[in-house]
Scaffold this motif. Sequence first.
Motif, PDB file in Angstrom:
ATOM      1  N   ASP A 289       0.829  -1.214   0.000  1.00  0.00           N
ATOM      2  CA  ASP A 289       0.000   0.000   0.000  1.00  0.00           C
ATOM      3  C   ASP A 289       0.859   1.258   0.000  1.00  0.00           C
ATOM      4  O   ASP A 289       0.562   2.232  -0.702  1.00  0.00           O
ATOM      5  N   THR A 290       1.936   1.239   0.778  1.00  0.00           N
ATOM      6  CA  THR A 290       2.816   2.404   0.864  1.00  0.00           C
ATOM      7  C   THR A 290       3.457   2.703  -0.485  1.00  0.00           C
ATOM      8  O   THR A 290       3.496   3.866  -0.938  1.00  0.00           O
ATOM      9  N   VAL A 291       3.970   1.661  -1.158  1.00  0.00           N
ATOM     10  CA  VAL A 291       4.629   1.855  -2.446  1.00  0.00           C
ATOM     11  C   VAL A 291       3.625   2.315  -3.500  1.00  0.00           C
ATOM     12  O   VAL A 291       3.891   3.272  -4.262  1.00  0.00           O
ATOM     13  N   VAL A 292       2.472   1.646  -3.565  1.00  0.00           N
ATOM     14  CA  VAL A 292       1.470   1.980  -4.585  1.00  0.00           C
ATOM     15  C   VAL A 292       0.964   3.404  -4.387  1.00  0.00           C
ATOM     16  O   VAL A 292       0.794   4.176  -5.353  1.00  0.00           O
ATOM     17  N   SER A 293       0.737   3.803  -3.135  1.00  0.00           N
ATOM     18  CA  SER A 293       0.239   5.157  -2.860  1.00  0.00           C
ATOM     19  C   SER A 293       1.241   6.207  -3.330  1.00  0.00           C
ATOM     20  O   SER A 293       0.852   7.207  -3.953  1.00  0.00           O
ATOM     21  N   GLY A 294       2.518   5.969  -3.057  1.00  0.00           N
ATOM     22  CA  GLY A 294       3.529   6.925  -3.495  1.00  0.00           C
ATOM     23  C   GLY A 294       3.635   7.011  -5.000  1.00  0.00           C
ATOM     24  O   GLY A 294       3.797   8.113  -5.564  1.00  0.00           O
ATOM     25  N   MET A 295       3.527   5.878  -5.703  1.00  0.00           N
ATOM     26  CA  MET A 295       3.644   5.885  -7.162  1.00  0.00           C
ATOM     27  C   MET A 295       2.379   6.419  -7.818  1.00  0.00           C
ATOM     28  O   MET A 295       2.426   7.012  -8.906  1.00  0.00           O
ATOM     29  N   GLN A 296       1.208   6.256  -7.172  1.00  0.00           N
ATOM     30  CA  GLN A 296      -0.026   6.838  -7.699  1.00  0.00           C
ATOM     31  C   GLN A 296       0.018   8.357  -7.644  1.00  0.00           C
ATOM     32  O   GLN A 296      -0.455   9.041  -8.561  1.00  0.00           O
ATOM     33  N   SER A 297       0.595   8.879  -6.575  1.00  0.00           N
ATOM     34  CA  SER A 297       0.703  10.342  -6.467  1.00  0.00           C
ATOM     35  C   SER A 297       1.649  10.903  -7.521  1.00  0.00           C
ATOM     36  O   SER A 297       1.529  12.059  -7.930  1.00  0.00           O
ATOM     37  N   LEU A 298       2.613  10.078  -7.985  1.00  0.00           N
ATOM     38  CA  LEU A 298       3.582  10.528  -8.989  1.00  0.00           C
ATOM     39  C   LEU A 298       3.065  10.355 -10.405  1.00  0.00           C
ATOM     40  O   LEU A 298       3.262  11.228 -11.269  1.00  0.00           O
ATOM     41  N   HIS A 299       2.385   9.222 -10.668  1.00  0.00           N
ATOM     42  CA  HIS A 299       1.957   8.899 -12.041  1.00  0.00           C
ATOM     43  C   HIS A 299       0.450   9.063 -12.264  1.00  0.00           C
ATOM     44  O   HIS A 299       0.003   9.001 -13.410  1.00  0.00           O
ATOM     45  N   GLY A 300      -0.315   9.233 -11.202  1.00  0.00           N
ATOM     46  CA  GLY A 300      -1.758   9.385 -11.343  1.00  0.00           C
ATOM     47  C   GLY A 300      -2.516   8.157 -10.862  1.00  0.00           C
ATOM     48  O   GLY A 300      -2.053   7.023 -11.029  1.00  0.00           O
ATOM     49  N   GLN A 301      -3.684   8.395 -10.282  1.00  0.00           N
ATOM     50  CA  GLN A 301      -4.494   7.292  -9.742  1.00  0.00           C
ATOM     51  C   GLN A 301      -4.944   6.328 -10.829  1.00  0.00           C
ATOM     52  O   GLN A 301      -5.085   5.135 -10.589  1.00  0.00           O
ATOM     53  N   ASP A 302      -5.189   6.860 -12.029  1.00  0.00           N
ATOM     54  CA  ASP A 302      -5.722   6.012 -13.084  1.00  0.00           C
ATOM     55  C   ASP A 302      -4.654   5.141 -13.750  1.00  0.00           C
ATOM     56  O   ASP A 302      -4.977   4.239 -14.517  1.00  0.00           O
ATOM     57  N   ARG A 303      -3.342   5.390 -13.472  1.00  0.00           N
ATOM     58  CA  ARG A 303      -2.275   4.598 -14.095  1.00  0.00           C
ATOM     59  C   ARG A 303      -1.972   3.321 -13.323  1.00  0.00           C
ATOM     60  O   ARG A 303      -1.437   2.366 -13.885  1.00  0.00           O
ATOM     61  N   VAL A 322      11.527  -5.060   0.495  1.00  0.00           N
ATOM     62  CA  VAL A 322      10.162  -5.323   0.025  1.00  0.00           C
ATOM     63  C   VAL A 322       9.647  -4.123  -0.769  1.00  0.00           C
ATOM     64  O   VAL A 322       8.999  -4.277  -1.813  1.00  0.00           O
ATOM     65  N   HIS A 323       9.916  -2.914  -0.279  1.00  0.00           N
ATOM     66  CA  HIS A 323       9.526  -1.705  -1.024  1.00  0.00           C
ATOM     67  C   HIS A 323      10.219  -1.670  -2.384  1.00  0.00           C
ATOM     68  O   HIS A 323       9.604  -1.327  -3.405  1.00  0.00           O
ATOM     69  N   ASN A 328      10.285  -1.773  -8.197  1.00  0.00           N
ATOM     70  CA  ASN A 328      10.900  -2.208  -9.453  1.00  0.00           C
ATOM     71  C   ASN A 328       9.879  -2.831 -10.395  1.00  0.00           C
ATOM     72  O   ASN A 328       9.882  -2.564 -11.605  1.00  0.00           O
ATOM     73  N   LEU A 329       9.013  -3.694  -9.861  1.00  0.00           N
ATOM     74  CA  LEU A 329       8.030  -4.368 -10.717  1.00  0.00           C
ATOM     75  C   LEU A 329       7.015  -3.387 -11.289  1.00  0.00           C
ATOM     76  O   LEU A 329       6.649  -3.457 -12.471  1.00  0.00           O
ATOM     77  N   ILE A 330       6.540  -2.452 -10.465  1.00  0.00           N
ATOM     78  CA  ILE A 330       5.542  -1.490 -10.948  1.00  0.00           C
ATOM     79  C   ILE A 330       6.180  -0.526 -11.953  1.00  0.00           C
ATOM     80  O   ILE A 330       5.568  -0.180 -12.972  1.00  0.00           O
ATOM     81  N   GLU A 331       7.416  -0.081 -11.688  1.00  0.00           N
ATOM     82  CA  GLU A 331       8.100   0.809 -12.633  1.00  0.00           C
ATOM     83  C   GLU A 331       8.326   0.115 -13.974  1.00  0.00           C
ATOM     84  O   GLU A 331       8.170   0.738 -15.038  1.00  0.00           O
ATOM     85  N   ASN A 332       8.699  -1.169 -13.948  1.00  0.00           N
ATOM     86  CA  ASN A 332       8.863  -1.913 -15.207  1.00  0.00           C
ATOM     87  C   ASN A 332       7.554  -1.956 -15.981  1.00  0.00           C
ATOM     88  O   ASN A 332       7.530  -1.790 -17.211  1.00  0.00           O
ATOM     89  N   ALA A 333       6.454  -2.221 -15.266  1.00  0.00           N
ATOM     90  CA  ALA A 333       5.148  -2.290 -15.938  1.00  0.00           C
ATOM     91  C   ALA A 333       4.769  -0.942 -16.528  1.00  0.00           C
ATOM     92  O   ALA A 333       4.192  -0.866 -17.633  1.00  0.00           O
ATOM     93  N   LEU A 334       5.087   0.145 -15.835  1.00  0.00           N
ATOM     94  CA  LEU A 334       4.789   1.480 -16.366  1.00  0.00           C
ATOM     95  C   LEU A 334       5.650   1.798 -17.578  1.00  0.00           C
ATOM     96  O   LEU A 334       5.182   2.425 -18.545  1.00  0.00           O
ATOM     97  N   VAL A 345      -2.285  -4.123 -10.066  1.00  0.00           N
ATOM     98  CA  VAL A 345      -1.571  -4.727  -8.947  1.00  0.00           C
ATOM     99  C   VAL A 345      -2.568  -5.507  -8.106  1.00  0.00           C
ATOM    100  O   VAL A 345      -3.647  -4.994  -7.773  1.00  0.00           O
ATOM    101  N   SER A 346      -2.202  -6.747  -7.775  1.00  0.00           N
ATOM    102  CA  SER A 346      -3.089  -7.608  -6.991  1.00  0.00           C
ATOM    103  C   SER A 346      -2.292  -8.237  -5.855  1.00  0.00           C
ATOM    104  O   SER A 346      -1.131  -8.630  -6.035  1.00  0.00           O
ATOM    105  N   LEU A 347      -2.933  -8.325  -4.684  1.00  0.00           N
ATOM    106  CA  LEU A 347      -2.295  -8.951  -3.524  1.00  0.00           C
ATOM    107  C   LEU A 347      -3.332  -9.801  -2.811  1.00  0.00           C
ATOM    108  O   LEU A 347      -4.317  -9.276  -2.282  1.00  0.00           O
ATOM    109  N   GLN A 348      -3.110 -11.124  -2.819  1.00  0.00           N
ATOM    110  CA  GLN A 348      -4.066 -12.064  -2.240  1.00  0.00           C
ATOM    111  C   GLN A 348      -3.328 -13.078  -1.369  1.00  0.00           C
ATOM    112  O   GLN A 348      -2.113 -13.230  -1.454  1.00  0.00           O
TER     113      GLN A 348
END
Length: 435
Positions: A289-303, A322-323, A328-334, A345-348
Motif C-alpha cells: 500500500d505504501t509503495v502503490v500510494s507513493g507511485m499513484q501520487s507521482l503517475h496518477g491514480q488512473d495509471r 520489500v519496497h 521495481n516491478l511497478i516501474e517496469n510495468a509502467l 496490482v493484486s495482492l491475495q
Amino acid sequence: MTLARGIARAYGLSSWSAGRDPPCHAKPATPGMRVMRTTPPWAGLALAIAGSTTLLVVTMDFWLALGVLVIWCGSLFLSRPAPDMGRPRDDGMTITQDRIRELIEPLSLPFLVMENRRITVANRAARDVLGNHVIGQDARVALRHPEAVRLLDRNEGGQAIVRGLTGPRSVWEIALRPVDTSKTMIELVNRTAEADISRAHTDFVANASHELRTPLASIIGYVETLIDADREEGARPMKSETRLRFLETIARESKRLQALVEDLMSLSRIEAEKHDLPTLILDFGTCIDTVVSGMQSLHGQDRIVIERAQVPMPIRGDEQQVHQLARNLIENALKYGAADEPVRVSLQRTNGLFEFRVSDSGEGIAPEHLPHLTRRFYRTDPGRSRAVGGTGLGLAIVKHIVERHRGRLEIDSKLGNGTTVIVRLPRHSDKIAAI
C-alpha cells in the motif's frame, strides 16, 4: 588427507603416502600379516646334551663330546623351516576389492579403483556420472579425455583439470593416488559450479564496465563540445537552444549513470545477505500500500489500479527490500506497458502464501527471452530499455530479494498479451517460527 591416502595408511601402506612403491628390503608388518616368533628347539637341545654327556662318560674324551654337542645343536637350528612372514590371517583387515567397495560406495564424491589399467570398482556417485558400464573398462576409455589419459600414464599419480568430461561446459578435477603396487584410486571432483561463478563474475565486470562507459562517453563528449565552443576565438557563439539541449543530455546521462551505480550497490548488498532470512516481522499488505500510494501520487491514480485482500499479511522481511521489490516491478510495468492502459496490482492470500501480481498490457515478451530475464544487464530490446531509463538490473534485484525472503518468482508473458510478474512469499506464524 584424501580417502585413498587414508585407505593406504589404514592398511599399513606407509610408503604410498610418499608417492612411491614400498621398498622390497623394508616391508613393514601390516595388520593382515602373521609374524612367527622364533622359539628354541628345547627337546632337541636336551637330547643333544644327554648324548654328549653319555659319550663323555664312555670315552672320557671331553673335546670329542664338546664337538659332537656343538655340531648337534647347530644342525638343529639349521634344519628349522624359515618363518612365514607373508601369510595373511583371517582377521578382517585384508585389503580387498570388496572392502574398498564397501568403504567408498556411500560417499558423495565419485571414486574409482583401477587395477592393471582397468576399472575394477566404481562407487554409486561415479556410476551416476560415468555410467554403469565403466566397471571392467579400460580406464583410458572410461575417462576418454586427453588430459585424463596423460594422467593415467603417470605411475606416480598426480592431478589434472579435465574440461568437457560430462558436458560441454563441465570442469572436473581428477586425482590419481596409488594405493599399492597394483591398485590405484581415482577421485573426481566437480569444479563446474566454481568455473561458472568465475565466468559469471568476469561477464558481470565486462557488462558493468560497458554500461558505465556508455553514459560517461556521452557526458564527456558533450562537455568537451561546450568547452571547445567557449575557447575558440572568432567562432560563432553556440545557440542557447543548442547549449540547453546539450546540458539536458548531460543531465539525463548523469541521472542514468547515478541510477546504474545505485542499482549495482543495491544488488551487491542484497547478494551479500541473500542467505540470511530477515528477522523483522512486517505486514506485506501495508508495504505494498505504501509503495502503490507513493507511485499513484507521482503517475496518477488512473495509471495504477490495486486490488488486495483486506486481511493481515505477516511476513519475515526487510522493509526496504520489500519496497524496492514492489517499486521495481511497478516501474517496469509502467515503462514497458501500454501508455493508455493501467498497471494492475493484486495482492491475495492463497494456501499459506501471499501472492503479489503486477500486470501490464504491453507488447509482451517472446518465449525465448523468459528464462533469461533475471540475468544482470539482460534486455530483450536494448535500445528501448535505455531510452526509458532502464539499467538492466531491476529483475535481477527482484530475484535476489525474493530468494532472500524464501519466496518464488514467476514471469508469464505472451506476445501481444502483456506481461504478468508473480511473487509468492511465505506467511509468517509463531508456530512456524518456533519450529
